[in-house]
Motif scaffolding. Sequence first.
Motif, mmCIF file in Angstrom:
data_model
loop_
_atom_site.group_PDB
_atom_site.id
_atom_site.type_symbol
_atom_site.label_atom_id
_atom_site.label_comp_id
_atom_site.label_asym_id
_atom_site.label_seq_id
_atom_site.Cartn_x
_atom_site.Cartn_y
_atom_site.Cartn_z
ATOM 1 N N ILE A 18 0.803 -1.228 0.000
ATOM 2 C CA ILE A 18 0.000 0.000 0.000
ATOM 3 C C ILE A 18 0.836 1.280 0.000
ATOM 4 N N ARG A 19 2.072 1.214 0.510
ATOM 5 C CA ARG A 19 2.859 2.436 0.682
ATOM 6 C C ARG A 19 3.027 3.263 -0.598
ATOM 7 N N PRO A 20 3.264 2.650 -1.769
ATOM 8 C CA PRO A 20 3.420 3.463 -2.983
ATOM 9 C C PRO A 20 2.174 4.261 -3.357
ATOM 10 N N HIS A 21 1.016 3.884 -2.797
ATOM 11 C CA HIS A 21 -0.242 4.539 -3.165
ATOM 12 C C HIS A 21 -0.731 5.532 -2.112
ATOM 13 N N MET A 22 -0.046 5.615 -0.981
ATOM 14 C CA MET A 22 -0.571 6.391 0.138
ATOM 15 C C MET A 22 -0.659 7.889 -0.152
ATOM 16 N N ALA A 23 0.327 8.453 -0.814
ATOM 17 C CA ALA A 23 0.296 9.889 -1.110
ATOM 18 C C ALA A 23 -0.888 10.222 -2.010
ATOM 19 N N MET A 24 -1.119 9.379 -3.029
ATOM 20 C CA MET A 24 -2.259 9.588 -3.920
ATOM 21 C C MET A 24 -3.574 9.475 -3.150
ATOM 22 N N MET A 25 -3.654 8.481 -2.255
ATOM 23 C CA MET A 25 -4.884 8.291 -1.478
ATOM 24 C C MET A 25 -5.162 9.506 -0.586
ATOM 25 N N ARG A 26 -4.115 10.001 0.033
ATOM 26 C CA ARG A 26 -4.299 11.181 0.905
ATOM 27 C C ARG A 26 -4.820 12.376 0.099
ATOM 28 N N ARG A 27 -4.224 12.609 -1.067
ATOM 29 C CA ARG A 27 -4.659 13.741 -1.901
ATOM 30 C C ARG A 27 -6.124 13.598 -2.278
ATOM 31 N N GLN A 28 -6.520 12.387 -2.672
ATOM 32 C CA GLN A 28 -7.890 12.144 -3.076
ATOM 33 C C GLN A 28 -8.851 12.329 -1.895
ATOM 34 N N CYS A 29 -8.430 11.893 -0.732
ATOM 35 C CA CYS A 29 -9.272 12.035 0.459
ATOM 36 C C CYS A 29 -9.483 13.506 0.824
ATOM 37 N N VAL A 30 -8.414 14.295 0.772
ATOM 38 C CA VAL A 30 -8.520 15.721 1.081
ATOM 39 C C VAL A 30 -9.385 16.421 0.025
ATOM 40 N N ARG A 31 -9.218 16.019 -1.231
ATOM 41 C CA ARG A 31 -10.017 16.629 -2.304
ATOM 42 C C ARG A 31 -11.505 16.359 -2.092
ATOM 43 N N LEU A 32 -11.834 15.118 -1.744
ATOM 44 C CA LEU A 32 -13.239 14.765 -1.522
ATOM 45 C C LEU A 32 -13.804 15.437 -0.277
ATOM 46 N N ALA A 33 -13.020 15.412 0.802
ATOM 47 C CA ALA A 33 -13.505 15.929 2.083
ATOM 48 C C ALA A 33 -13.553 17.447 2.112
ATOM 49 N N GLY A 34 -12.672 18.090 1.356
ATOM 50 C CA GLY A 34 -12.689 19.541 1.297
ATOM 51 C C GLY A 34 -11.782 20.231 2.295
ATOM 52 N N ASN A 35 -11.196 19.480 3.222
ATOM 53 C CA ASN A 35 -10.239 20.075 4.159
ATOM 54 C C ASN A 35 -9.342 18.959 4.710
ATOM 55 N N ALA A 36 -8.226 19.371 5.297
ATOM 56 C CA ALA A 36 -7.212 18.392 5.726
ATOM 57 C C ALA A 36 -7.704 17.513 6.873
ATOM 58 N N TRP A 37 -8.451 18.089 7.816
ATOM 59 C CA TRP A 37 -8.910 17.297 8.971
ATOM 60 C C TRP A 37 -9.854 16.176 8.539
ATOM 61 N N ASP A 38 -10.910 16.542 7.809
ATOM 62 C CA ASP A 38 -11.854 15.517 7.348
ATOM 63 C C ASP A 38 -11.181 14.563 6.381
ATOM 64 N N GLY A 39 -10.230 15.097 5.594
ATOM 65 C CA GLY A 39 -9.504 14.256 4.657
ATOM 66 C C GLY A 39 -8.695 13.192 5.369
ATOM 67 N N GLU A 40 -8.085 13.555 6.503
ATOM 68 C CA GLU A 40 -7.305 12.582 7.274
ATOM 69 C C GLU A 40 -8.213 11.511 7.871
ATOM 70 N N ASP A 41 -9.379 11.916 8.353
ATOM 71 C CA ASP A 41 -10.334 10.931 8.885
ATOM 72 C C ASP A 41 -10.763 9.957 7.788
ATOM 73 N N LEU A 42 -11.048 10.497 6.603
ATOM 74 C CA LEU A 42 -11.455 9.658 5.472
ATOM 75 C C LEU A 42 -10.321 8.726 5.065
ATOM 76 N N PHE A 43 -9.102 9.232 5.066
ATOM 77 C CA PHE A 43 -7.933 8.427 4.722
ATOM 78 C C PHE A 43 -7.772 7.250 5.679
ATOM 79 N N GLN A 44 -7.933 7.507 6.975
ATOM 80 C CA GLN A 44 -7.798 6.442 7.976
ATOM 81 C C GLN A 44 -8.837 5.351 7.743
ATOM 82 N N ARG A 45 -10.075 5.748 7.477
ATOM 83 C CA ARG A 45 -11.137 4.757 7.267
ATOM 84 C C ARG A 45 -10.900 3.965 5.982
ATOM 85 N N ALA A 46 -10.449 4.655 4.936
ATOM 86 C CA ALA A 46 -10.180 3.969 3.669
ATOM 87 C C ALA A 46 -9.012 2.995 3.816
#
Length: 222
Positions: A18-46
């Motif tokens: 999973i490590r090679p994909h983590m940066a992309m996943m984080r970016r996508q999560c922040v984009r969907l959530a609209g802010n870094a805090w919600d994006g981090e929560d979404l990233f953890q769940r994903a």
Amino acid sequence: MNSQLENQARDDAFARRIRPHMAMMRRQCVRLAGNAWDGEDLFQRAMLKCFKAWQKRVTRTFTKAYLYRIISNTWIDEHRKVRVTEHAQESFDEIAACSEGKKTSEQFISAMKIVLERLNAKQRLVYLMQAGWGLTAPEIAKRLGETEGNVRVIYHRAKRRVASDQPGADTLPDERRLARYINAFQSGDPDRLLALYREEAHRHHVRESGFGDSGFICRMAA
């Protein structure tokens, strides 16, 4: 010992995948959530969903399309589940304004149960002080020995958990514990809530000896 070694090997194998994909996943999560805090929560769940899916089939390939689908479905599920419990805030407002002689309402008791079931000790303290008493982040930070920024993050996450259908961080509170929190809150004395927080924090002191699912995800996300 063998079990710990097996868990470590399992975690390492997942990390390599999973490590090679983590940066992309984080970016996508922040984009969907609209802010870094919600994006981090979404990233953890994903990440947790990816880990569980990988456990079921360790030969699984993590393609970009597959990961996007995991993130999107997690985001959709979250919004489908959320039921904002407005009665919790209303109950705190009601009790905070009460005279001492007024009987505690069933609504307030229900709201306090939600707080005890869904929040960890620090989230609970910050949430009750800010949502219940209206203390500011700087005031809470000074009492708790945290930075103002940390208090804002804790409160933000606590609000999300109170308003969600996510499993609680705690078991159903027993009557004595529930009564202690209700009495401490109704007293309006921050020191009484702080004493409960310190007691609970001590009781739930870090118990992880291995990675485990949630512990591993947090280490991966760091």
